[in-house]
Design a protein around this motif. Structure first.
Motif, PDB file in Angstrom:
ATOM      1  N   ASP A 223       0.831  -1.208   0.000  1.00 35.87           N
ATOM      2  CA  ASP A 223       0.000   0.000   0.000  1.00 35.87           C
ATOM      3  C   ASP A 223       0.864   1.257   0.000  1.00 35.87           C
ATOM      4  OD1 ASP A 223      -2.250  -1.580   0.038  1.00 35.87           O
ATOM      5  OD2 ASP A 223      -2.537  -1.445   2.208  1.00 35.87           O
ATOM      6  N   GLN A 227       1.056   4.413  -3.116  1.00 39.11           N
ATOM      7  CA  GLN A 227       0.662   5.812  -2.896  1.00 39.11           C
ATOM      8  C   GLN A 227       1.499   6.800  -3.701  1.00 39.11           C
ATOM      9  OE1 GLN A 227      -0.015   7.055   1.281  1.00 39.11           O
ATOM     10  NE2 GLN A 227       0.340   4.915   1.797  1.00 39.11           N
ATOM     11  N   TYR A 228       2.713   6.400  -4.105  1.00 38.91           N
ATOM     12  CA  TYR A 228       3.643   7.373  -4.653  1.00 38.91           C
ATOM     13  C   TYR A 228       4.041   6.989  -6.074  1.00 38.91           C
ATOM     14  CZ  TYR A 228       3.799   8.213   0.319  1.00 38.91           C
ATOM     15  OH  TYR A 228       3.434   8.453   1.613  1.00 38.91           O
ATOM     16  N   LYS A 236      10.070   6.284  -6.011  1.00 35.19           N
ATOM     17  CA  LYS A 236       8.943   6.370  -5.082  1.00 35.19           C
ATOM     18  C   LYS A 236       9.363   7.046  -3.776  1.00 35.19           C
ATOM     19  CE  LYS A 236       6.369   2.406  -6.882  1.00 35.19           C
ATOM     20  NZ  LYS A 236       5.132   3.148  -7.171  1.00 35.19           N
ATOM     21  N   THR A 240       8.041  10.653  -1.390  1.00 29.33           N
ATOM     22  CA  THR A 240       7.409  10.509  -0.077  1.00 29.33           C
ATOM     23  C   THR A 240       7.507  11.818   0.709  1.00 29.33           C
ATOM     24  OG1 THR A 240       9.467   9.668   0.896  1.00 29.33           O
ATOM     25  CG2 THR A 240       7.896   8.044   0.036  1.00 29.33           C
ATOM     26  N   GLN A 298      -0.401  11.041   6.419  1.00 28.15           N
ATOM     27  CA  GLN A 298      -1.326  10.598   5.389  1.00 28.15           C
ATOM     28  C   GLN A 298      -2.487  11.578   5.319  1.00 28.15           C
ATOM     29  OE1 GLN A 298      -2.061   6.529   6.813  1.00 28.15           O
ATOM     30  NE2 GLN A 298      -1.017   5.775   4.997  1.00 28.15           N
ATOM     31  N   TYR A 300      -6.510  12.256   3.852  1.00 27.27           N
ATOM     32  CA  TYR A 300      -7.738  11.665   3.329  1.00 27.27           C
ATOM     33  C   TYR A 300      -8.718  12.788   3.003  1.00 27.27           C
ATOM     34  CZ  TYR A 300      -5.898   7.318   5.284  1.00 27.27           C
ATOM     35  OH  TYR A 300      -5.103   6.240   5.583  1.00 27.27           O
TER      36      TYR A 300
END
Length: 377
Positions: A223, A227-228, A236, A240, A298, A300
């Protein structure tokens, strides 16, 4: 008063008590039916910022074991545990008497081989002159040349022995290979130390930058990678966000860091993979061996949010008091997927637009009518 009169009087009193007792619940029921005025708000959605925590172990960017390279008795300890030392600084001294004698013997052997080389060269030159006058044969000249070559090799060998003796003699002064802080001493004055000792003399650690090592499970790491952007792990990691470091007492390190490396493979025993984050540590507040937590941010969007203060905890579950269509209190279990500031991210139990009681619900019973008071914004 006779017995009959007493019984009549008792029956009359009992009837009065029963009448009073029957009339009281009607009053109480009237009281309880009155709505309780409480602040109520509507469940909203929004953006949430949270951190995923990973337990980490901290090491200095350079951790060097200080070990002797020759055997001998520990003669001097020139620093103390915890001192900061510079590269090249002498830390320990080994008794150097035997090595000084070895160096003298090697130098004497070198002088002898050089003298012998001079003699063989003279002999070779003389025989070459005699060869011109036919007083010696060509074979004798070649033999002299061989002796000279052997003497020359002996000089080189003796010179190497001198250099080796010098190296061993210089190894008696054990120096710091890098800048850093000195760890605990494993040996004391007079100890016999050798390169084969199981324990190092001490550990030298440069902590102006530190590494925090932490692990992710297989699903988490997949996961994390998804994300990247980027085709390789290096690309990647370049995308970050900066990460934070929470130390053991719960405070945050004053510098953020970056994840800069991932281990080559998963551990077969734990099923996890190790990542590394690098942090600046200019004040050297962090030392090798510290523990902490790496916090990866993170974000959302459009998630259901509810204030933490509007929830109650019963055992290991969270609840919120919402209102039904008749404005009566309903205790609703909710599932939490994270915490953003002073709000919970609700994954199940509430929907956008639901009404919930903001405060004052500590002794509220389910089914109690509530008069809505607009919550303060």
């Amino acid at each position: 008063m006779n017995q009959l009169s007493f019984l009549k009087s008792s029956g009359l009193l009992l009837s009065l008590f029963l009448i009073a007792g029957c009339s009281r619940p009607k009053g109480e029921e009237s009281y309880q039916s009155q709505p309780i005025v409480l602040p109520v708000d509507v469940v909203k959605s929004g953006d949430a910022h949270l951190h995923t925590e990973y337990t980490a172990s901290i090491e200095g960017i350079t951790n060097v074991e200080i070990r002797p390279q020759v055997s001998g008795y520990l003669k001097q300890i020139l620093i103390d545990e915890g001192d900061y030392v510079q590269a090249g600084q002498v830390l320990f001294r080994i008794e150097d008497g035997p090595f000084a004698e070895q160096l003298k013997n090697a130098e004497a052997s070198l002088m002898a081989t050089k003298a012998n080389l001079s003699n063989t060269l003279l002999d070779l030159d003389r025989k070459k002159e005699l060869l011109n006058s036919k007083m010696v044969s060509d074979l004798q000249v070649r033999e002299a040349e061989t002796v000279y070559a052997a003497s020359k090799a002996a000089v080189q060998q003796a010179q190497a022995a001198v250099e080796s003796a010098k190296i061993n003699f210089n190894f008696c002064a054990i120096k710091a290979p890098v800048n850093g802080y000195v760890g605990r001493f494993n040996y004391r004055l007079g100890s016999l130390i050798a390169p084969t000792n199981l324990e190092a003399l001490t550990l030298l650690s440069d902590v102006h930058h530190v590494y925090a090592y932490f692990s992710m499970g297989e699903n988490e790491f997949l996961d994390f990678q998804a994300q990247y952007p980027g085709a390789s792990i290096k690309e990647k990691l370049a995308g970050t966000p900066a990460v934070s470091l929470m130390v053991a007492n719960g405070t945050l390190h004053d510098k953020t860091g970056r994840i800069d490396a991932v281990e080559g493979q998963f551990s077969k025993s734990t099923g996890s993979i190790t990542l590394r984050a690098k942090f600046d540590n200019p004040n050297t507040t962090l030392r090798s061996g510290n523990t902490g937590k790496v916090l990866i941010p993170q974000q959302y969007s459009d998630v259901v949010l509810v204030p933490i203060s509007a929830t109650i905890a019963i055992q290991d579950k969270k609840y919120v008091f919402s209102l039904d269509q008749e404005s009566k209190a309903v205790q609703v279990p909710i599932e939490i997927s994270g915490k953003s500031g002073d709000q919970y991210i609700v994954s199940k139990g509430l929907s956008v637009g639901d009404r919930y009681i903001v405060a004052g619900f500590e002794r509220l019973q389910p089914g109690t009518p509530v008069s809505v008071e607009k919550a303060n914004q």
